[in-house]
Design a protein around this motif. Structure first.
Motif, PDB file in Angstrom:
ATOM      1  N   CYS A 105      20.733 -21.721  74.698  1.00  0.00           N
ATOM      2  CA  CYS A 105      21.045 -20.430  75.306  1.00  0.00           C
ATOM      3  C   CYS A 105      21.113 -19.375  74.203  1.00  0.00           C
ATOM      4  O   CYS A 105      21.872 -19.524  73.238  1.00  0.00           O
ATOM      5  N   SER A 106      20.339 -18.316  74.356  1.00  0.00           N
ATOM      6  CA  SER A 106      20.316 -17.278  73.313  1.00  0.00           C
ATOM      7  C   SER A 106      21.619 -16.505  73.265  1.00  0.00           C
ATOM      8  O   SER A 106      21.953 -15.906  72.245  1.00  0.00           O
ATOM      9  N   SER A 107      22.367 -16.496  74.350  1.00  0.00           N
ATOM     10  CA  SER A 107      23.605 -15.709  74.391  1.00  0.00           C
ATOM     11  C   SER A 107      24.796 -16.468  73.817  1.00  0.00           C
ATOM     12  O   SER A 107      25.516 -15.946  72.968  1.00  0.00           O
ATOM     13  N   CYS A 108      25.011 -17.711  74.260  1.00  0.00           N
ATOM     14  CA  CYS A 108      26.229 -18.423  73.836  1.00  0.00           C
ATOM     15  C   CYS A 108      25.932 -19.611  72.924  1.00  0.00           C
ATOM     16  O   CYS A 108      26.857 -20.229  72.406  1.00  0.00           O
ATOM     17  N   GLY A 109      24.661 -19.960  72.759  1.00  0.00           N
ATOM     18  CA  GLY A 109      24.326 -21.045  71.850  1.00  0.00           C
ATOM     19  C   GLY A 109      24.456 -22.429  72.430  1.00  0.00           C
ATOM     20  O   GLY A 109      24.241 -23.423  71.729  1.00  0.00           O
ATOM     21  N   ALA A 110      24.787 -22.538  73.717  1.00  0.00           N
ATOM     22  CA  ALA A 110      24.891 -23.867  74.334  1.00  0.00           C
ATOM     23  C   ALA A 110      23.525 -24.546  74.337  1.00  0.00           C
ATOM     24  O   ALA A 110      22.501 -23.902  74.571  1.00  0.00           O
ATOM     25  N   ILE A 111      23.517 -25.842  74.054  1.00  0.00           N
ATOM     26  CA  ILE A 111      22.286 -26.617  74.179  1.00  0.00           C
ATOM     27  C   ILE A 111      22.101 -26.971  75.648  1.00  0.00           C
ATOM     28  O   ILE A 111      23.021 -27.519  76.278  1.00  0.00           O
ATOM     29  N   LEU A 112      20.929 -26.660  76.183  1.00  0.00           N
ATOM     30  CA  LEU A 112      20.643 -26.914  77.597  1.00  0.00           C
ATOM     31  C   LEU A 112      19.696 -28.095  77.684  1.00  0.00           C
ATOM     32  O   LEU A 112      18.490 -27.966  77.560  1.00  0.00           O
ATOM     33  N   HIS A 113      20.280 -29.278  77.859  1.00  0.00           N
ATOM     34  CA  HIS A 113      19.503 -30.504  77.864  1.00  0.00           C
ATOM     35  C   HIS A 113      20.117 -31.440  78.899  1.00  0.00           C
ATOM     36  O   HIS A 113      21.285 -31.820  78.723  1.00  0.00           O
ATOM     37  N   MET A 114      19.425 -31.703  79.994  1.00  0.00           N
ATOM     38  CA  MET A 114      18.056 -31.393  80.354  1.00  0.00           C
ATOM     39  C   MET A 114      17.784 -29.874  80.331  1.00  0.00           C
ATOM     40  O   MET A 114      18.655 -29.097  80.718  1.00  0.00           O
ATOM     41  N   PRO A 115      16.546 -29.516  79.960  1.00  0.00           N
ATOM     42  CA  PRO A 115      16.236 -28.091  79.815  1.00  0.00           C
ATOM     43  C   PRO A 115      16.363 -27.338  81.139  1.00  0.00           C
ATOM     44  O   PRO A 115      15.945 -27.830  82.185  1.00  0.00           O
ATOM     45  N   SER A 116      16.958 -26.149  81.078  1.00  0.00           N
ATOM     46  CA  SER A 116      17.133 -25.305  82.264  1.00  0.00           C
ATOM     47  C   SER A 116      16.942 -23.850  81.863  1.00  0.00           C
ATOM     48  O   SER A 116      17.423 -23.427  80.804  1.00  0.00           O
ATOM     49  N   ALA A 117      16.283 -23.085  82.722  1.00  0.00           N
ATOM     50  CA  ALA A 117      16.032 -21.668  82.435  1.00  0.00           C
ATOM     51  C   ALA A 117      17.312 -20.841  82.496  1.00  0.00           C
ATOM     52  O   ALA A 117      17.342 -19.699  82.042  1.00  0.00           O
ATOM     53  N   TYR A 118      18.376 -21.395  83.052  1.00  0.00           N
ATOM     54  CA  TYR A 118      19.638 -20.679  83.272  1.00  0.00           C
ATOM     55  C   TYR A 118      20.769 -21.417  82.557  1.00  0.00           C
ATOM     56  O   TYR A 118      20.858 -22.647  82.639  1.00  0.00           O
ATOM     57  N   CYS A 119      21.623 -20.658  81.864  1.00  0.00           N
ATOM     58  CA  CYS A 119      22.752 -21.289  81.158  1.00  0.00           C
ATOM     59  C   CYS A 119      23.944 -21.405  82.096  1.00  0.00           C
ATOM     60  O   CYS A 119      24.532 -20.397  82.489  1.00  0.00           O
ATOM     61  N   HIS A 120      24.319 -22.646  82.421  1.00  0.00           N
ATOM     62  CA  HIS A 120      25.444 -22.848  83.330  1.00  0.00           C
ATOM     63  C   HIS A 120      26.776 -22.580  82.653  1.00  0.00           C
ATOM     64  O   HIS A 120      27.803 -22.506  83.314  1.00  0.00           O
ATOM     65  N   ASP A 121      26.773 -22.443  81.318  1.00  0.00           N
ATOM     66  CA  ASP A 121      28.025 -22.140  80.625  1.00  0.00           C
ATOM     67  C   ASP A 121      28.360 -20.657  80.669  1.00  0.00           C
ATOM     68  O   ASP A 121      29.496 -20.276  80.934  1.00  0.00           O
ATOM     69  N   CYS A 122      27.376 -19.776  80.381  1.00  0.00           N
ATOM     70  CA  CYS A 122      27.694 -18.350  80.264  1.00  0.00           C
ATOM     71  C   CYS A 122      26.925 -17.478  81.251  1.00  0.00           C
ATOM     72  O   CYS A 122      27.166 -16.271  81.325  1.00  0.00           O
ATOM     73  N   GLY A 123      25.985 -18.037  81.992  1.00  0.00           N
ATOM     74  CA  GLY A 123      25.299 -17.246  83.008  1.00  0.00           C
ATOM     75  C   GLY A 123      24.101 -16.471  82.498  1.00  0.00           C
ATOM     76  O   GLY A 123      23.587 -15.598  83.197  1.00  0.00           O
ATOM     77  N   SER A 124      23.647 -16.779  81.319  1.00  0.00           N
ATOM     78  CA  SER A 124      22.492 -16.068  80.764  1.00  0.00           C
ATOM     79  C   SER A 124      21.180 -16.717  81.196  1.00  0.00           C
ATOM     80  O   SER A 124      21.104 -17.932  81.376  1.00  0.00           O
ATOM     81  N   TRP A 125      20.141 -15.866  81.321  1.00  0.00           N
ATOM     82  CA  TRP A 125      18.781 -16.360  81.574  1.00  0.00           C
ATOM     83  C   TRP A 125      17.957 -16.325  80.289  1.00  0.00           C
ATOM     84  O   TRP A 125      16.758 -16.577  80.316  1.00  0.00           O
ATOM     85  N   ASP A 126      18.571 -15.975  79.166  1.00  0.00           N
ATOM     86  CA  ASP A 126      17.829 -15.887  77.896  1.00  0.00           C
ATOM     87  C   ASP A 126      17.950 -17.209  77.141  1.00  0.00           C
ATOM     88  O   ASP A 126      19.053 -17.599  76.748  1.00  0.00           O
ATOM     89  N   THR A 127      16.839 -17.885  76.978  1.00  0.00           N
ATOM     90  CA  THR A 127      16.853 -19.172  76.280  1.00  0.00           C
ATOM     91  C   THR A 127      15.761 -19.209  75.236  1.00  0.00           C
ATOM     92  O   THR A 127      14.808 -18.431  75.286  1.00  0.00           O
TER      93      THR A 127
END
Lengths: 395, 134
Positions: free
Chosen positions: B33-55
């Motif tokens: 996630c470009s906003s909060c730095g969470a690793i999204l794995h399995m890969p997802s276009a949306y960050c479930h931690d901070c709500g960002s769509w920027d990856t």
């Protein structure tokens, strides 16, 4: 949660139950099996097919609503429900029947599961039939190309981790297989009724995916089960002792991971199942805890699955499932006797549905391994993805 | 007779293709996630931690630790003769992310041991990330 006044508590019941025979080759279609189990369950409830106005099916079943409506001669069906997925579905299917009845959408709901799981499509085989796998949010591309192909291999990874974290041993896992086999030996309908199993047999059996051996795996089975859910009032007018549905719940862990099954290996902990979240909600809705459960039918696709659920449902502490089963706690006369028909390991694997039937037998007092004075029975449908569970009780 | 064929990953899936672009370059890349730095794995276009769509795809180190493993003795697919071992690896650089690998035979392993990624080229399009004991 206002658990003291939880709105579905004890308001519906299972009034009829049936299974077909369980075998490796039924010689009948999935639909014929479903019709046989359904007709017998409807009769057991003191009803005729025309009394059924709702059907709940499992999404993996090949038998559709219309197949049964037509085949049973029901006519106009008021309520049709589908529940996913596979072994997670059975208790949730009963839950959907309860919801339909309490919402006034149906009065008598048939819940069924039918499969030729040995002679037809085998879940123990790899489902990878094309050379390129994955995509479309299956995430199989991260697993199948490395030879990770079956549910049994997933549970083998989980079992290995449980052994590393908590010191669980193969002798402890064996106790689950041996306990289920002993119950099957008492059940003439069980596929393993005539086959004794000793600890030496277990330890000498071939490894399938270490640390899981042949007898840690359930029996791929041809067969069907059906139950009739109705209101508690109507059930009291029926010919059988009603099994009240004390509570039913579904649950999933935080960040459960997407996909069907393989991505569960990415969860924060792989040694806790969705059973934990399901158990917490179920006990709150029931106003009961594990100490008030007299007997349990725990989803046993594999031995390790039982061990994890004993922990997740609070019968022992996290990590102590091994010593707990080795103590005899799951045997008849133990703290929590389990899988009294022989379970999926030694009776037959009908994806959790046979456990609901056996739970009703315990409440009626008709099990071949009856727990003396059993008034409550837990049933779980909590393998890998989300989970569901219910508690039955006697009136 | 033609040798049994291995299974190949779909490498052009819109959500996961960045991983396979990385392996073709000899790099491990996981979605971040470009906003909060969470690793999204399995890969997802949306960050479930901070709500960002920027990856973005982040290159990580080739090191990890063995979370679990199984030696497969019962063959279920012609492309995977037994025995073989499936390893599940905690990736050092990406807490919470795990990757799977294949090893021939039944090597001696222990949970927690250090592992190192290796890149196995199967074709111009497909390179698998595999894991060996470090």
């Amino acid at each position: 949660m206002t658990d003291e006044a939880f709105s579905h508590r004890d308001r519906c019941a299972i009034a009829g139950i049936a299974t077909t025979d369980f075998s490796r080759n039924s010689g009948r279609s999935d639909l014929t099996l479903a019709l046989q189990a359904s007709l017998a369950a409807i009769d057991d409830a003191g009803l005729v097919p025309g009394d059924i106005d709702g059907i709940v099916r499992c999404d993996l079943d090949l038998v559709r609503h219309n197949d049964l409506v037509h085949g049973l001669g029901i006519g106009d069906l008021a309520y049709m429900g589908d529940v996913s997925v596979g072994g997670v579905a059975p208790c949730a299917m009963v839950g959907q029947a309860v919801a339909a009845i309490l919402a006034g959408m149906a009065k008598n709901v048939l819940v069924f599961r039918s499969l030729n799981g040995r002679s037809g499509r085998r879940y123990g085989r790899s489902s990878a039939t094309q050379r390129t796998v994955g995509g479309n949010n299956t995430y199989d591309e991260f697993f199948a190309p490395y030879g990770l192909l079956t549910s049994g291999q997933i549970f083998a990874l989980i079992a290995q981790r449980h052994m590393a974290e908590f010191g669980t041993t193969e002798n402890e896992l064996a106790q689950i297989a041996l306990t289920c086999r002993a119950r099957a030996n008492a059940n003439p309908g069980a596929q393993m009724h005539d086959r004794q199993l000793t600890i030496d047999d277990y330890l000498e059996s071939r490894m399938i995916a270490s640390p899981l051996r042949l007898f840690d795996f359930c029996l791929e089975t041809d067969g069907a089960c059906a139950v009739v859910v109705t209101s508690a009032e109507r059930a009291k007018d029926g010919p059988q002792r009603p099994a009240l549905i004390r509570a039913v719940a579904q649950g999933s862990p935080r960040n459960p991971q997407p996909g069907v099954q393989f991505p569960v290996l990415m969860r924060e902990t792989i040694t806790t199942l969705p059973a934990k979240a399901t158990a917490d909600r179920l006990y709150a809705r029931a106003g009961m805890g594990p100490d008030e459960i007299d007997v349990a039918q725990l989803y046993d696709c594999f031995s390790i699955t039982v061990l994890l659920q004993l922990e997740d449902f609070g019968f022992c502490a996290k990590g102590e499932g091994g010593p707990f089963v080795a103590s005899g706690a799951i045997d008849l006369g133990g703290a929590i006797p389990i899988n009294t028909s022989g379970g999926h390991l030694s009776d037959g694997y009908v994806h959790g549905m046979s456990h609901i039937v056996e739970a009703v037998r315990q409440i009626r007092g008709t099990s071949t391994s009856q727990v003396d004075g059993a008034e409550t029975c837990l049933v779980t449908s909590t393998p890998l993805p989300p989970g569901s569970a219910l508690i039955l009780r006697a009136i | 007779m033609e040798a049994p064929r291995r299974l190949l990953p779909e490498t052009e899936d819109i959500d996961t293709r960045g991983f396979w672009e990385g392996t073709r370059q000899g790099e491990l890349r996981l979605l971040e996630c470009s906003s909060c730095g969470a690793i999204l794995h399995m890969p997802s276009a949306y960050c479930h931690d901070c709500g960002s769509w920027d990856t973005r795809w982040k290159t990580i180190s080739n090191l990890g630790r063995l979370h679990s493993w199984t030696v497969v003795h019962h063959q279920v697919h012609p492309g995977f003769p037994t025995p073989y071992t499936v390893v599940l690896v905690d990736v050092d650089d990406a807490p919470g992310a795990r990757l799977v690998g294949y090893l021939d035979g039944a090597p001696a392993l222990v949970c927690g041991q250090a592992m190192r990624a290796r890149f196995e080229v199967l074709s111009d399009e497909v390179t698998l990330a595999q894991w060996d004991p470090a």
